[in-house]
Design a protein around this motif. Structure first.
Motif, PDB file in Angstrom:
ATOM      1  N   MET A  69       0.862  -1.174   0.000  1.00 16.38           N
ATOM      2  CA  MET A  69       0.000   0.000   0.000  1.00 16.38           C
ATOM      3  C   MET A  69       0.902   1.229   0.000  1.00 16.38           C
ATOM      4  O   MET A  69       1.922   1.241   0.659  1.00 16.38           O
ATOM      5  CB  MET A  69      -0.859  -0.074   1.269  1.00 16.38           C
ATOM      6  CG  MET A  69      -1.832   1.027   1.457  1.00 16.38           C
ATOM      7  SD  MET A  69      -3.176   0.547   2.560  1.00 16.38           S
ATOM      8  CE  MET A  69      -2.312   0.181   4.103  1.00 16.38           C
ATOM      9  N   GLN A  70       0.541   2.223  -0.749  1.00 12.71           N
ATOM     10  CA  GLN A  70       1.279   3.488  -0.678  1.00 12.71           C
ATOM     11  C   GLN A  70       0.400   4.462   0.058  1.00 12.71           C
ATOM     12  O   GLN A  70      -0.774   4.581  -0.224  1.00 12.71           O
ATOM     13  CB  GLN A  70       1.581   4.011  -2.075  1.00 12.71           C
ATOM     14  CG  GLN A  70       2.907   3.519  -2.579  1.00 12.71           C
ATOM     15  CD  GLN A  70       3.844   4.638  -2.972  1.00 12.71           C
ATOM     16  OE1 GLN A  70       3.422   5.755  -3.204  1.00 12.71           O
ATOM     17  NE2 GLN A  70       5.112   4.343  -3.044  1.00 12.71           N
ATOM     18  N   GLU A  85      -1.875  -3.155  -3.299  1.00 14.48           N
ATOM     19  CA  GLU A  85      -1.372  -4.356  -3.961  1.00 14.48           C
ATOM     20  C   GLU A  85      -2.341  -5.521  -3.903  1.00 14.48           C
ATOM     21  O   GLU A  85      -1.931  -6.640  -3.599  1.00 14.48           O
ATOM     22  CB  GLU A  85      -0.038  -4.738  -3.311  1.00 14.48           C
ATOM     23  CG  GLU A  85      -0.123  -5.209  -1.840  1.00 14.48           C
ATOM     24  CD  GLU A  85      -0.073  -4.129  -0.788  1.00 14.48           C
ATOM     25  OE1 GLU A  85      -0.317  -2.963  -1.140  1.00 14.48           O
ATOM     26  OE2 GLU A  85       0.194  -4.444   0.384  1.00 14.48           O
ATOM     27  N   GLU A 113       4.047  -1.417  -5.742  1.00 14.04           N
ATOM     28  CA  GLU A 113       2.885  -2.312  -5.691  1.00 14.04           C
ATOM     29  C   GLU A 113       3.197  -3.669  -6.322  1.00 14.04           C
ATOM     30  O   GLU A 113       2.740  -4.698  -5.837  1.00 14.04           O
ATOM     31  CB  GLU A 113       1.678  -1.671  -6.383  1.00 14.04           C
ATOM     32  CG  GLU A 113       1.271  -0.294  -5.852  1.00 14.04           C
ATOM     33  CD  GLU A 113       1.048  -0.231  -4.350  1.00 14.04           C
ATOM     34  OE1 GLU A 113       0.789  -1.276  -3.720  1.00 14.04           O
ATOM     35  OE2 GLU A 113       1.166   0.872  -3.784  1.00 14.04           O
ATOM     36  N   HIS A 168       5.093  -5.836  -3.952  1.00 12.04           N
ATOM     37  CA  HIS A 168       4.191  -6.393  -2.933  1.00 12.04           C
ATOM     38  C   HIS A 168       3.601  -7.746  -3.345  1.00 12.04           C
ATOM     39  O   HIS A 168       3.156  -8.497  -2.497  1.00 12.04           O
ATOM     40  CB  HIS A 168       3.017  -5.445  -2.710  1.00 12.04           C
ATOM     41  CG  HIS A 168       3.218  -4.446  -1.614  1.00 12.04           C
ATOM     42  ND1 HIS A 168       3.719  -4.773  -0.380  1.00 12.04           N
ATOM     43  CD2 HIS A 168       2.932  -3.117  -1.554  1.00 12.04           C
ATOM     44  CE1 HIS A 168       3.742  -3.681   0.376  1.00 12.04           C
ATOM     45  NE2 HIS A 168       3.272  -2.668  -0.308  1.00 12.04           N
ATOM     46  N   ALA A 179       8.623  -3.418   0.095  1.00 11.29           N
ATOM     47  CA  ALA A 179       8.137  -2.774  -1.139  1.00 11.29           C
ATOM     48  C   ALA A 179       8.872  -1.455  -1.362  1.00 11.29           C
ATOM     49  O   ALA A 179       9.222  -1.107  -2.491  1.00 11.29           O
ATOM     50  CB  ALA A 179       6.630  -2.553  -1.055  1.00 11.29           C
TER      51      ALA A 179
END
Ligand SMILES: [Zn+2]
Length: 850
Positions: free
Chosen positions: A1-2, A289, A319, A322, A344
């Motif tokens: 996740m960002q 992801e 992503e 991930h 990641a």
């Protein structure tokens, strides 16, 4: 996740991470093992409605299970049925209770571990989290209808009942019926699509065969333009909003290259037959992801002009990585989520190194360190593995991502490249399709390398902070010995080790080349001697920048000037440029100017510009103006930024030209507005006002204008900036306007009132920025509204920021109380002093009798 991380303010001491009311969390107990999740859904994007049945196939883990609990938040349950899969006796209705957070199913017979049952829960809902309906409204009539989900951390329970915790893996299937103009995208393979022409509906049947944790189940519904390509047997799919295909190509063109690189580097081939990237509006993260089907924000799509400075590569790499770290292997509880996010984040660096070379990767990593340090200094300090929190979302911060990545970088150096890669491969093979905690990773590396890593993980992962090195250099010309004194100056607060133990390289540059020696730091103060064949022209501490650290290396100016020009290593030149900011002399200014114009790497050019901004002499100003000619847009942006350090009409004149004209880069124009505000030029206000008309990628230019107004500190800007906080303006502009407004609001109750009203905004980032802003204003009148936000907010990040602001205001108030008390004490002391003095005077005036 960002993640999205807002801005924050000042404060020198480290704050603790743990806020009042936090509890310690461990992975969850479970009494059944989910085998398969099958969702049969009907989704109407326009009516914002969800109906469905969740078929949960499971096996008890313990004997005599008489009730089953499922996570389900605010779902309306219609019916629950149970079928025994062993004897195929068909399904029967069972009793249940729906608490609004859990569905408790009461079984008509006790289940044994040998049983295998399917619980079918028919339900409907209008979720407030987990599944999001996006669509047009009065303010945004052109916005397309979309539905997308975001499960991580524990939000999938808002749209389907399940076991919603990452310590269980399951296969899954999503069968979704939507109006036939839409597409529905989910995880795994598309088994079939069916048209129901009579009712204008279409059914999409997706199936994910490789088990995964619950939060990775996803669904996106929207109108898309789809392109596909095949890379080494993996089908890459791109779902783009119609009309944005060109931008999509710009964002995703390196996906195939990344899949090949990661498969090779991690030693395990991309594990799934497909990889889809689906772009959505109003996404609440940068990307997520979801297994085989990553969801990404549309703010990553960009035009050609933005591509000068901006890239989606880091997000795409993050992503994609991930899919190995997070999806194929998943942390068993959130405290170990750095095994997802740190990995990641470091993968972004690995790909950058492969794609663009060592300098770009190293400089990007220097920025990661800055981001982590900013959080460490301004928000809180914590160990990477932290178990005490209120909601898991709090952990998704710069400690988890950036520091996690920096620690992997240090580990790579500690083990050596070959062992590091070997370790990653073994870890991926051993734990594929399993759940892990940090010790699993450590033990695997120990098995592969023979090294004991408890100390390494203990100091970097389970303790907090980083070493703050103070290094001094001396040369003994008679003995031909270089002496390096290395001290660690960090204070042992908040679980920070007073001594970090680490190997470190020391390099010496001689006429014939660079000599590197590796020493091991084991104490707080240490002295190292190096016998050398000649007097070195330069010395450097950790030239590869492997160790996360704060470094203060005091060395002679002559060495720094040599290093800035002569170091082949970019890290050394960048550090020299930074360190030279201490010397406001002509020779330094001229070297920094040369660096801006001639250094082969833009990052060094940028550091040189920054230092000239610190030096701030007339000569430095002229050097920066000359530096505006530099070609690289990121270097030019740094020059423009540094010009903002001068309260000078000459600087303002240059900046006005950039703001009024068009630089090739959006970001340079934006920075010019920011800097123009900082110059406090009388002309700035009107120039900025005109620049507000400029549309730009992601509202970059207007954001710069708002910041410029904030720097200008002119209260006349308040109504202008306030106008841009209104719903109906683009969200990215609104967020920047809220930040700027808070900066303009010091001592202005009307601004506090506006920010308080924005705590109710429908866009979470506006609420978040308003909460942060109120905290920075230290206005205790905002406390009730912030408390209210904490109690009703569903987004963990906003909640956390609101809590931090409450803490800040309360501490500010305490500080004020303390200050008042001190003033009273001083007054009292003064009074006492005066009385004593009067008595003394009286005594002295009494004639002494002899
Ligand atoms: Zn991530």
């Amino acid at each position: 996740m960002q993640y999205y991380c807002g801005t924050n303010s000042f404060s020198a001491k480290h704050n603790p991470f743990i806020l009042p009311g936090s509890t310690t969390h461990y992975a969850r107990d479970r009494d059944y093992d989910i085998q398969h999740v099958r969702l049969d859904l009907v989704v109407d994007p326009e009516k914002k409605r969800l109906d469905g049945t969740a078929h949960l196939t499971l096996k008890p883990i313990t004997e005599n299970v008489t009730r089953l609990e499922f996570d389900a938040v605010e779902l309306e349950v219609k019916e629950v049925k149970l079928s025994d899969n062993k004897n195929g006796s068909g399904s029967r209705k069972v009793n249940y209770e729906n608490t609004g957070r859990k569905i408790i199913v009461y079984l008509d017979r006790a289940l044994k571990t040998a049983d295998n049952v399917t619980v079918s829960i028919r339900y409907s809902g209008q979720p407030r989290r987990g599944l999001y309906f996006v669509g047009p409204d009065k303010a945004f009539p052109k916005k397309p209808y979309q539905v997308w989900t975001q499960g991580e951390d524990e939000d999938n329970r808002y749209w389907f009942p399940s076991y919603d915790y990452p310590n269980d893996r399951t296969t899954s299937e999503v069968i979704v019926t939507v109006p036939d103009k839409y597409m529905a995208v989910s995880n795994g393979a598309l088994v079939e699509t069916k048209d129901d022409r009579a009712r204008g509906l279409k059914v999409f049947h997706w199936k994910q065969d490789i088990p995964h944790v619950n939060y990775l189940v996803s669904l996106v519904v929207g109108e898309y333009s789809v392109t596909k390509e095949n890379v080494d047997g993996v089908e890459l799919q791109y779902y783009l909003p119609k009309g944005r295909e060109e931008e999509g190509k710009r964002s995703f063109e390196k996906t195939g290259q990344m899949i090949r690189f990661f498969s090779e580097y991690f030693g395990v081939k991309y594990p799934y037959p497909k990889y889809a990237q689906v772009v959505v509006s109003d996404f609440i993260f940068g990307g997520m992801e979801n297994i085989t089907a990553t969801t990404l924000t549309d703010t990553t799509l960009h035009d050609k002009r933005a591509h000068l400075d901006f890239t989606s590569d880091d997000l795409v790499a993050h992503e994609l990585a991930h899919q190995w770290w997070g999806d194929l292997i998943t942390c068993r509880d959130w405290s170990h989520a750095w095994l997802n996010e740190g990995f990641a984040t470091y993968s972004e660096i690995l790909f950058k190194e492969h794609d663009l070379g060592r300098d770009e990767a190293a400089y990007y990593q220097m920025h990661d360190l800055e981001l982590y340090l900013e959080e460490d200094k301004e928000r809180y300090r914590r160990p990477i593995v932290s178990k005490t929190y209120m909601n898991p979302g709090e952990l998704f911060d710069r400690h988890l991502y950036e520091k996690g990545g920096l620690v992997l970088h240090a580990l790579r150096n500690y083990l050596g490249d070959e062992n590091f890669q070997k370790g990653l491969k073994h870890y991926a093979e051993k734990y594929r399709e399993k759940i892990v905690e940090t010790n699993d990773f450590r033990r695997t590396l120990e098995d592969v390398t023979g090294r004991d890593l408890e100390g390494f993980f203990d100091q970097w992962v389970y303790h907090s902070g980083l070493p703050e090195f103070k290094v001094t250099y001396d040369w003994d010309d008679n003995a031909m010995i270089a002496k390096l004194t290395v001290s660690q100056t960090q204070s042992a607060e908040l679980e920070t080790p007073s001594v970090f133990q680490t190997p470190v390289d020391i390099s010496f540059t001689m006429a014939k080349g660079v000599v590197t020696k590796r020493v091991t730091i084991t104490q707080r103060d240490q002295v190292f001697f190096f016998s050398l064949p000649e007097k070195p022209r330069d010395a450097e501490f950790d030239p590869g920048n492997w160790i996360p650290k704060d470094l203060d290396f005091d060395k002679p100016k002559t060495m720094l000037l040599f290093q800035l020009q002569g170091d082949k290593n970019m890290v050394g030149r960048a550090r020299a440029a930074q360190r030279l900011s201490k010397y406001p002399t002509e020779d330094v200014v001229s070297s920094l100017k040369d660096a801006i114009l001639k250094d082969p790497f833009w990052g060094v050019q940028a550091e040189a510009a920054k230092s000239l901004g610190t030096i701030r002499t007339n000569a430095a100003l002229r050097a920066l103006i000359a530096g505006l000619k530099t070609k690289h847009p990121k270097a030019r942006r740094a020059v423009v930024k540094a010009l903002g350090e001068f309260r000078d009409e000459e600087a303002a004149k240059e900046l006005i030209e950039i703001v009024q004209d068009t630089d090739p880069s959006y970001y340079v124009e934006a920075e010019a507005s920011r800097s123009l505000g900082k110059t406090r030029s009388a002309k700035a206000f009107e120039v900025l006002k005109a620049a507000l008309r400029k549309d730009s990628f992601n509202e970059v230019i207007r954001s710069g204008v708002f910041d410029g107004y904030a720097e200008l500190k002119n209260p006349n800007a308040i109504p202008i900036v306030t106008e841009w906080t209104r719903y109906g303006k683009p969200n990215l502009a609104r967020e920047a306007a809220v930040r700027a407004l808070a900066k303009l609001g010091d001592g202005r109750p009307e601004v506090s009132d506006i920010l308080t009203s924005l705590l109710d905004d429908q866009w979470f980032k506006v609420r978040l920025e308003a909460a942060v802003g109120l905290g920075n204003l230290l206005d205790s009148k905002a406390l009730p509204a912030l408390e209210q936000l904490v109690s009703k907010e569903l987004d963990g990040r906003v909640k956390r920021r609101a809590r931090e602001s409450i803490r800040k205001i309360q501490m500010g108030r305490e500080a004020t109380d303390e200050f008042r008390q001190m003033r009273e004490d001083i007054d009292k002391l003064r009074d006492e002093n005066r009385l004593l003095k009067e008595r003394l005077d009286r005594l002295e005036s009494v004639p002494v009798k002899k």
